[in-house]
Scaffold this motif. Structure first.
Motif, PDB file in Angstrom:
ATOM      1  N   UNK A  70      -6.679   8.422 -15.423  1.00 23.53           N
ATOM      2  CA  UNK A  70      -7.182   9.728 -15.010  1.00 23.53           C
ATOM      3  C   UNK A  70      -6.085  10.765 -15.051  1.00 23.53           C
ATOM      4  N   UNK A  71      -6.112  11.695 -14.097  1.00 28.79           N
ATOM      5  CA  UNK A  71      -5.138  12.771 -14.079  1.00 28.79           C
ATOM      6  C   UNK A  71      -3.929  12.510 -13.205  1.00 28.79           C
ATOM      7  N   UNK A  72      -3.922  11.392 -12.477  1.00 29.20           N
ATOM      8  CA  UNK A  72      -2.802  11.122 -11.565  1.00 29.20           C
ATOM      9  C   UNK A  72      -1.518  10.914 -12.358  1.00 29.20           C
ATOM     10  N   UNK A  73      -0.416  11.414 -11.816  1.00 29.03           N
ATOM     11  CA  UNK A  73       0.872  11.249 -12.500  1.00 29.03           C
ATOM     12  C   UNK A  73       1.504   9.898 -12.215  1.00 29.03           C
ATOM     13  N   UNK A  74       1.069   9.268 -11.127  1.00 30.23           N
ATOM     14  CA  UNK A  74       1.666   7.994 -10.737  1.00 30.23           C
ATOM     15  C   UNK A  74       0.794   7.366  -9.664  1.00 30.23           C
TER      16      UNK A  74
ATOM     17  N   UNK B 235      -8.284   8.084  -8.944  1.00 34.76           N
ATOM     18  CA  UNK B 235      -7.966   8.965 -10.073  1.00 34.76           C
ATOM     19  C   UNK B 235      -7.170   8.202 -11.136  1.00 34.76           C
TER      20      UNK B 235
ATOM     21  N   UNK C  64      -9.090   5.942 -13.269  1.00 32.54           N
ATOM     22  CA  UNK C  64     -10.084   6.582 -14.121  1.00 32.54           C
ATOM     23  C   UNK C  64     -11.431   6.832 -13.461  1.00 32.54           C
TER      24      UNK C  64
ATOM     25  N   UNK D  39      -4.451  14.433  -6.784  1.00 33.51           N
ATOM     26  CA  UNK D  39      -5.685  13.818  -7.290  1.00 33.51           C
ATOM     27  C   UNK D  39      -6.941  14.404  -6.645  1.00 33.51           C
TER      28      UNK D  39
ATOM     29  N   UNK E 253      -8.428  16.392  -9.179  1.00 36.15           N
ATOM     30  CA  UNK E 253      -8.779  15.783 -10.474  1.00 36.15           C
ATOM     31  C   UNK E 253     -10.148  15.125 -10.468  1.00 36.15           C
TER      32      UNK E 253
END
Lengths: 254, 254
Positions: free
Chosen positions: A229-233, B126, B129, B154, B157
């Motif tokens: 998804x959009x999470x960076x970590x 997030x 996915x 998140x 997101x």
């Protein structure tokens, strides 16, 4: 009969400080769950209970020194102690002892400073069937009160190793035939592409949330948990859970 | 030029209270990462920055009202605010909107009271996915400051749904063809026996650490994460990570 500050209470409460834990090799475990596990493991050197806790948990408190609520407040690390605090012997073992047992799965906390994270990794590693958790480099004291609580008893189930020298620990693991996988958000191996490799004896390295792992560690692979998804970590507890359980599953051929 | 208590600062800082968040439909996002995501999502109605933060993050702070350190302290929830606080529109959507999009993976926080856990589930969902996170029953406000911080961006997101009626939510999910899996330490399905089932559209239910899930929810299955060691359970963040990533992996045929 109940006194607040007997010399034993005063000595025990000093174990809230790391220096005193290091010097004495003792630590405090608090609450019925941790005290039960500590007694089962045979590491309790002294037990304090309030009269109420002694009535409520007679099977735990039979050898306890009774203390009043004020002494219990001084001994306990939480705002609502459940009336039981045990002084325990620290139980770390040398890395060589762990390696001689042919370990399948090990978690290594490298420079992790947050005691809640340390305790959570202990708990998750235990649940995933790990033999040992190694606290390497400048990691937090696993006998810190919050770490003990967050481990929910698992501090007493797995072998605990403390090792200042992280590079030496990695080398010793590899020399013993344990592959070393560094959990790294920027790693070049995708966790989900590794299935067969995950069934081999493995030590997972986890770094701090703030700084990650040292760049120069000589791991076999640097492995990232894929981000869809959009999470960076992921946070440390989540990443450790996904990695350790991926190994546990692969080792059981599930 | 810099004033501590302009009416707008006073109004914004009231958003630390749930009642004011509920009444206004606004919340606060703090720090460069959250503010960047909030701006990108188009939900920022007002932005406050210290002069230092405005210099440091010119791309974020161009439309900001400058405030002094004392006003920033009042607006921020942390001890060391990084000089940026945004007032944002809450962004929950009705469940029907999520269902109309043909969701593959959803996390449902049922009665979760701890904002740190709520934020961590948002972040992990997030990363895995998931399309949406549903806060059901008596769950914590996901716009609570600590939840926003723990989500690490998140919250901006995924689709956020709030639903008081947990049983009705479960029924609506199933009616839309989404299987409902209840994460339950005592569940009769082992997570690692479910591979094929996990590739179907799925909503995972997670309950509070203290009380677990309500017993009467009409889920398709109650699923346990297997425990291989001595631990009695996993913590919520770890269990959610293992469940959500097991689904993510199965859905990608990995």
């Amino acid at each position: 009969m109940f006194t607040v500050r007997t010399p034993r209470v005063v000595a025990a409460r000093r174990l809230h400080r790391r220096r005193d834990r290091d010097e004495t090799g003792r630590f405090l475990a608090e609450g019925p769950q941790a005290v039960r596990e500590a007694l089962r493991t045979g590491v309790v050197t002294e037990l304090f209970a309030t009269a109420e806790a002694a009535r409520r948990y007679p099977e735990l408190a039979q050898d306890a020194s009774l203390v009043d609520d004020s002494a219990m407040q001084a001994l306990a690390d939480t705002m609502q102690p459940q009336g039981l605090v045990a002084v325990c012997r620290q139980r770390d073992v040398p890395l060589a002892t762990v390696l001689s047992g042919g370990p399948r799965l090990i978690a290594v906390c490298v420079d992790i400073r947050d005691p809640g994270n340390a305790g959570t990794v202990l708990r998750t590693a235990d649940a995933a069937g790990a033999t040992a958790v190694i606290f390497a480099g400048d990691a937090v004291d696993p006998y810190n009160g919050k770490a003990v609580r967050s481990s929910a008893g698992s501090l007493f189930h797995v072998s605990v190793v403390r090792a200042r020298d992280t590079a030496g620990t990695v080398a010793a693991l590899r020399a013993a035939g344990v592959q070393v996988l560094a959990a790294d958000g920027y790693g070049d191996s995708d966790l989900f592409d590794l299935d067969e490799a995950l069934s081999m004896p493995t030590a997972w390295l986890f770094g701090s949330e703030a700084h990650g792992l040292p760049k120069d560690l000589d791991a076999d692979r640097r492995v990232r948990v894929p981000l869809y998804g959009g999470a960076e970590s992921l946070n440390l507890a989540a990443a450790a859970a996904v990695c350790l359980y991926s190994s546990a599953k692969a080792m059981r051929g599930a």
